[in-house]
Design a protein around this motif. Sequence first.
Motif, PDB file in Angstrom:
ATOM      1  N   TYR A  17       0.896  -1.290  -0.029  1.00 24.96           N
ATOM      2  CA  TYR A  17      -0.124  -0.013  -0.021  1.00 24.96           C
ATOM      3  C   TYR A  17       0.936   1.259   0.082  1.00 24.96           C
ATOM      4  O   TYR A  17       0.370   2.234  -0.139  1.00 24.96           O
ATOM      5  N   ALA A  18       2.096   0.950   0.138  1.00 25.31           N
ATOM      6  CA  ALA A  18       3.020   2.340  -0.003  1.00 25.31           C
ATOM      7  C   ALA A  18       4.187   1.879  -1.030  1.00 25.31           C
ATOM      8  O   ALA A  18       4.792   1.173  -1.076  1.00 25.31           O
ATOM      9  N   ALA A  19       4.197   3.185  -2.017  1.00 28.92           N
ATOM     10  CA  ALA A  19       5.134   3.047  -3.110  1.00 28.92           C
ATOM     11  C   ALA A  19       6.457   3.177  -2.522  1.00 28.92           C
ATOM     12  O   ALA A  19       6.785   3.956  -1.849  1.00 28.92           O
ATOM     13  N   PRO A  20       7.363   2.376  -3.307  1.00 30.69           N
ATOM     14  CA  PRO A  20       8.693   2.635  -2.768  1.00 30.69           C
ATOM     15  C   PRO A  20       9.380   3.729  -3.463  1.00 30.69           C
ATOM     16  O   PRO A  20       8.552   4.368  -4.614  1.00 30.69           O
ATOM     17  N   GLU A  21      10.564   4.377  -3.092  1.00 25.53           N
ATOM     18  CA  GLU A  21      10.936   5.473  -3.622  1.00 25.53           C
ATOM     19  C   GLU A  21      12.113   5.353  -4.243  1.00 25.53           C
ATOM     20  O   GLU A  21      13.167   4.631  -3.579  1.00 25.53           O
ATOM     21  N   TYR A  22      12.798   6.054  -5.368  1.00 30.89           N
ATOM     22  CA  TYR A  22      14.100   6.073  -5.956  1.00 30.89           C
ATOM     23  C   TYR A  22      14.540   7.328  -5.985  1.00 30.89           C
ATOM     24  O   TYR A  22      13.964   8.368  -6.244  1.00 30.89           O
ATOM     25  N   GLU A  23      16.115   7.416  -5.568  1.00 33.07           N
ATOM     26  CA  GLU A  23      16.802   8.721  -5.844  1.00 33.07           C
ATOM     27  C   GLU A  23      18.175   8.429  -5.955  1.00 33.07           C
ATOM     28  O   GLU A  23      18.734   7.547  -5.581  1.00 33.07           O
ATOM     29  N   ALA A  24      18.887   9.574  -6.622  1.00 30.71           N
ATOM     30  CA  ALA A  24      20.163   9.463  -6.883  1.00 30.71           C
ATOM     31  C   ALA A  24      20.839  10.779  -6.681  1.00 30.71           C
ATOM     32  O   ALA A  24      20.131  11.730  -6.895  1.00 30.71           O
ATOM     33  N   GLY A  25      21.968  10.848  -6.183  1.00 28.25           N
ATOM     34  CA  GLY A  25      22.796  12.022  -5.914  1.00 28.25           C
ATOM     35  C   GLY A  25      24.205  11.903  -6.568  1.00 28.25           C
ATOM     36  O   GLY A  25      24.740  10.924  -6.326  1.00 28.25           O
ATOM     37  N   CYS A  26      24.415  12.835  -7.281  1.00 29.60           N
ATOM     38  CA  CYS A  26      25.853  13.052  -7.910  1.00 29.60           C
ATOM     39  C   CYS A  26      27.064  13.399  -6.666  1.00 29.60           C
ATOM     40  O   CYS A  26      26.817  14.151  -5.866  1.00 29.60           O
ATOM     41  N   VAL A  27      27.927  12.321  -6.699  1.00 29.95           N
ATOM     42  CA  VAL A  27      28.961  12.487  -5.693  1.00 29.95           C
ATOM     43  C   VAL A  27      30.422  12.488  -6.471  1.00 29.95           C
ATOM     44  O   VAL A  27      31.444  12.303  -5.731  1.00 29.95           O
ATOM     45  N   SER A  28      30.134  12.738  -7.531  1.00 31.10           N
ATOM     46  CA  SER A  28      31.735  13.270  -8.327  1.00 31.10           C
ATOM     47  C   SER A  28      32.202  14.487  -8.004  1.00 31.10           C
ATOM     48  O   SER A  28      31.335  15.634  -7.437  1.00 31.10           O
ATOM     49  N   GLY A  29      33.324  14.751  -7.996  1.00 34.92           N
ATOM     50  CA  GLY A  29      33.970  15.869  -7.488  1.00 34.92           C
ATOM     51  C   GLY A  29      35.502  15.606  -6.997  1.00 34.92           C
ATOM     52  O   GLY A  29      35.570  14.588  -6.350  1.00 34.92           O
ATOM     53  N   ASP A  30      36.280  16.499  -7.015  1.00 37.52           N
ATOM     54  CA  ASP A  30      37.620  16.179  -6.316  1.00 37.52           C
ATOM     55  C   ASP A  30      37.641  16.579  -4.983  1.00 37.52           C
ATOM     56  O   ASP A  30      38.134  15.973  -4.184  1.00 37.52           O
ATOM     57  N   GLN A  31      37.341  17.784  -4.444  1.00 41.14           N
ATOM     58  CA  GLN A  31      37.477  18.433  -3.178  1.00 41.14           C
ATOM     59  C   GLN A  31      35.822  18.150  -2.412  1.00 41.14           C
ATOM     60  O   GLN A  31      35.759  17.798  -1.325  1.00 41.14           O
ATOM     61  N   VAL A  32      34.980  18.476  -3.180  1.00 40.71           N
ATOM     62  CA  VAL A  32      33.387  18.520  -2.814  1.00 40.71           C
ATOM     63  C   VAL A  32      32.725  17.887  -3.549  1.00 40.71           C
ATOM     64  O   VAL A  32      32.895  17.945  -5.003  1.00 40.71           O
ATOM     65  N   ASP A  33      31.641  17.095  -3.050  1.00 47.89           N
ATOM     66  CA  ASP A  33      30.707  16.438  -4.146  1.00 47.89           C
ATOM     67  C   ASP A  33      29.998  17.484  -4.908  1.00 47.89           C
ATOM     68  O   ASP A  33      29.544  18.433  -4.374  1.00 47.89           O
ATOM     69  N   CYS A  34      29.419  17.044  -6.170  1.00 46.26           N
ATOM     70  CA  CYS A  34      28.531  17.996  -6.815  1.00 46.26           C
ATOM     71  C   CYS A  34      27.384  18.237  -6.304  1.00 46.26           C
ATOM     72  O   CYS A  34      27.011  19.269  -6.274  1.00 46.26           O
ATOM     73  N   GLY A  35      26.695  17.382  -5.673  1.00 45.35           N
ATOM     74  CA  GLY A  35      25.587  17.608  -4.809  1.00 45.35           C
ATOM     75  C   GLY A  35      24.041  17.692  -5.458  1.00 45.35           C
ATOM     76  O   GLY A  35      23.136  17.936  -4.965  1.00 45.35           O
ATOM     77  N   ALA A  36      24.282  17.537  -6.907  1.00 47.37           N
ATOM     78  CA  ALA A  36      23.062  17.552  -7.599  1.00 47.37           C
ATOM     79  C   ALA A  36      22.246  16.268  -7.286  1.00 47.37           C
ATOM     80  O   ALA A  36      22.682  15.055  -7.273  1.00 47.37           O
TER      81      ALA A  36
END
Length: 93
Positions: A17-36
Amino acid sequence: MRRTFHYVPYTLVQDLYAAPEYEAGCVSGDQVDCGATSGSHSDPAPVEEWQRLHTQETGHLRYRRTFTDYAVMEPPGGLTDGSGQAQVQRVTA
């Protein structure tokens, strides 16, 4: 007074009765993750498409994917009271 509790073999199942959820985040980057992020979706296809487009636009290749769902402990047949609540059976001797 002696009490005896009987083991009840519950089964862990996905809540239909509850739909699953999918998500992705960009963790590319030299010093800091992109964060998108892709945002949350009820199907993985839009998340995968977002990843492809983000890679095309930025060249970023590394993502953290998240899958979230709800689970229900399901008692064996006949041990519910009709409302979805398990009947607790206690035997005293």
